[in-house]
Motif scaffolding. Structure first.
Motif, mmCIF file in Angstrom:
data_model
loop_
_atom_site.group_PDB
_atom_site.id
_atom_site.type_symbol
_atom_site.label_atom_id
_atom_site.label_comp_id
_atom_site.label_asym_id
_atom_site.label_seq_id
_atom_site.Cartn_x
_atom_site.Cartn_y
_atom_site.Cartn_z
ATOM 1 N N PRO A 1 4.090 5.348 -13.495
ATOM 2 C CA PRO A 1 4.583 6.612 -12.952
ATOM 3 C C PRO A 1 6.102 6.502 -12.750
ATOM 4 C CG PRO A 1 2.748 5.756 -11.660
ATOM 5 C CD PRO A 1 3.184 4.657 -12.572
ATOM 6 N N LYS A 2 6.794 7.592 -13.001
ATOM 7 C CA LYS A 2 8.249 7.564 -12.868
ATOM 8 C C LYS A 2 8.773 8.953 -12.565
ATOM 9 C CE LYS A 2 8.218 5.811 -17.025
ATOM 10 N NZ LYS A 2 6.869 6.190 -17.555
ATOM 11 N N ALA A 3 9.999 9.003 -12.084
ATOM 12 C CA ALA A 3 10.697 10.275 -11.878
ATOM 13 C C ALA A 3 11.879 10.316 -12.837
ATOM 14 C CB ALA A 3 11.177 10.397 -10.438
ATOM 15 N N ARG B 1 6.114 11.823 -13.122
ATOM 16 C CA ARG B 1 5.394 12.507 -12.038
ATOM 17 C C ARG B 1 6.279 13.479 -11.262
ATOM 18 N NH1 ARG B 1 1.247 10.901 -14.563
ATOM 19 N NH2 ARG B 1 0.091 9.069 -13.865
ATOM 20 N N HIS B 2 7.593 13.333 -11.429
ATOM 21 C CA HIS B 2 8.531 14.168 -10.670
ATOM 22 C C HIS B 2 9.806 14.303 -11.476
ATOM 23 C CE1 HIS B 2 10.623 15.888 -7.219
ATOM 24 N NE2 HIS B 2 11.586 15.013 -7.390
ATOM 25 N N PHE C 1 11.953 6.968 -7.788
ATOM 26 C CA PHE C 1 11.358 7.726 -6.675
ATOM 27 C C PHE C 1 12.178 7.582 -5.397
ATOM 28 C CE2 PHE C 1 7.508 7.187 -9.376
ATOM 29 C CZ PHE C 1 7.271 8.535 -9.590
ATOM 30 N N GLU D 1 6.020 11.539 0.293
ATOM 31 C CA GLU D 1 5.716 11.671 -1.129
ATOM 32 C C GLU D 1 6.273 10.476 -1.908
ATOM 33 O OE1 GLU D 1 4.069 13.515 -4.533
ATOM 34 O OE2 GLU D 1 3.708 13.704 -2.380
ATOM 35 N N ARG E 1 3.887 7.688 -1.451
ATOM 36 C CA ARG E 1 2.668 7.889 -2.251
ATOM 37 C C ARG E 1 2.896 7.464 -3.696
ATOM 38 N NH1 ARG E 1 -0.250 11.896 -5.159
ATOM 39 N NH2 ARG E 1 1.434 13.438 -5.159
ATOM 40 N N ARG E 2 4.055 7.806 -4.235
ATOM 41 C CA ARG E 2 4.352 7.446 -5.624
ATOM 42 C C ARG E 2 4.570 5.938 -5.772
ATOM 43 N NH1 ARG E 2 2.121 11.467 -8.387
ATOM 44 N NH2 ARG E 2 3.174 13.473 -8.145
ATOM 45 N N GLU F 1 1.320 4.283 -5.994
ATOM 46 C CA GLU F 1 0.745 4.416 -7.336
ATOM 47 C C GLU F 1 1.260 3.309 -8.254
ATOM 48 O OE1 GLU F 1 1.214 8.172 -9.297
ATOM 49 O OE2 GLU F 1 0.604 9.315 -7.533
#
Length: 337
Positions: free
Chosen positions: A12-14, A94-95, A313, A322, A325-326, A329
């Motif tokens: 997961p990454k932003a 994810r963002h 993140f 949030e 939470r990331r 993950e």
């Protein structure tokens, strides 16, 4: 031995440095040109791609603004944004915190409302369908005047609930951050966060100005900060997030070879760096491609890749719950590997 490409694909990454107008792929450019009956100086998609060879930032911007002319209706801005979000989702993003350039549109007679409504409709759909969250960053074009920036900030006031921050982009050389000190102060009074492109082509002095005059919350690019040891120490000490764009730096000749990119050195210096795609349709790759090519070129290891994802993140404008939470993950994925 960890398969780094597989790790990058799963993590997961932003993405914190993405110009929506710079994600306009040639195929979509042609489609919009046809439906809006706009003339563009290219006859084929291949001809467009052949034009994507740049000696510097300005050569890129010249073509960037030509491509922007096809964006006219709310549906155009929705389609542009949605096409990017589909690619981001495929890259396990994810963002996103995306830039848009309203002056590039309002100066052509496109209403501010048309631009932001199309963009935010796509962002809302991505969150509803995939849980992909977002923040929107209004950028001032630095080759235009301070007065024009103030006019744009005024146009944005009815939409402040949908805008997280202001940024500063376009031609860096000759347009120092100090030119926009007053409009950034006005944006801060409205409760907006501040980011700025500095130290991409401009000198370390531009980074100092962005820090001390614009009072930025995040630094876009920032590569040339490495030329000033005191500045590096300050940025590391303050935990300033850098939004680094490796393939962009290569394409715009900021580095002659990706193997000479400073990303690995930035990590070793304790700088909080992230990997982003900038203007991916022009620079040859979305976020995972930037991770993968740079990992090979500069010798990133598993720990580096994980740190970059975590930084994306912690350097975001998400609320702490949030972010936590990331990060959880990421930890769960790494532990399960």
């Amino acid at each position: 031995m960890t398969d780094l490409n597989a790790l990058i694909d799963r993590l997961p990454k932003a993405e914190l440095h993405l110009h929506l107008e710079g994600s306009l792929e040639p195929e979509l450019m042609f489609e919009m040109a046809r439906r809006n009956q706009v003339e563009i100086p290219f006859k084929t998609v291949d001809e467009v791609r052949a034009a994507y060879e740049f000696a510097n930032l300005q050569e890129f911007l010249d073509i960037y603004y030509v491509g922007m002319n096809v964006l006219i209706t709310e549906q155009d801005f929705f389609d542009l944004t949605w096409a990017y979000l589909e690619r981001a989702h495929a890259d396990t993003v994810r963002h996103v915190e995306v830039f848009f350039d309203p002056q590039g549109h309002t100066g052509r007679g496109v209403a501010f409302e048309t631009v932001i409504t199309g963009i935010t409709r796509a962002l809302a759909k991505a969150e509803a369908e995939w849980g992909l969250t977002s923040r929107l960053i209004l950028c001032f074009l630095r080759h235009l005047s301070e007065e024009a920036a103030f006019e744009t900030l005024e146009q944005a006031k009815p939409y402040l609930a949908q805008i997280e921050a202001v940024g500063l982009d376009s031609s860096e050389l000759g347009h120092p951050p100090s030119k926009f000190e007053r409009v950034f102060a006005a944006a801060a009074e409205l409760g907006l966060k501040r980011v700025a492109h500095a130290g991409e082509e401009g000198p370390p002095e531009y980074v100092y100005e962005a820090l001390d005059l614009l009072k930025i919350d995040r630094l876009d690019h920032g590569n040339r900060a490495l030329e000033d040891e005191a500045l590096v120490n300050r940025l590391a000490g303050e935990g300033m997030t850098f939004t680094v764009c490796p393939l962009s730096n290569l394409k715009l000749c900021g580095v002659p070879d990706l193997r000479q990119h400073p990303l690995k050195r930035m990590l070793e210096l304790g700088l909080k760096v992230t990997v982003n795609s900038d203007d991916p349709s022009y620079f040859g790759g979305y976020v995972n491609e930037n991770f993968k090519q740079t990992a090979v070129a500069v010798g990133l290891n598993e720990a580096d890749i994980i740190a970059l994802a975590r930084n994306s993140f912690t350097g975001s404008f998400l609320p702490q719950a949030e972010i936590d939470r990331r990060l959880a993950e990421i930890d769960a994925l790494v532990e399960a590997a």
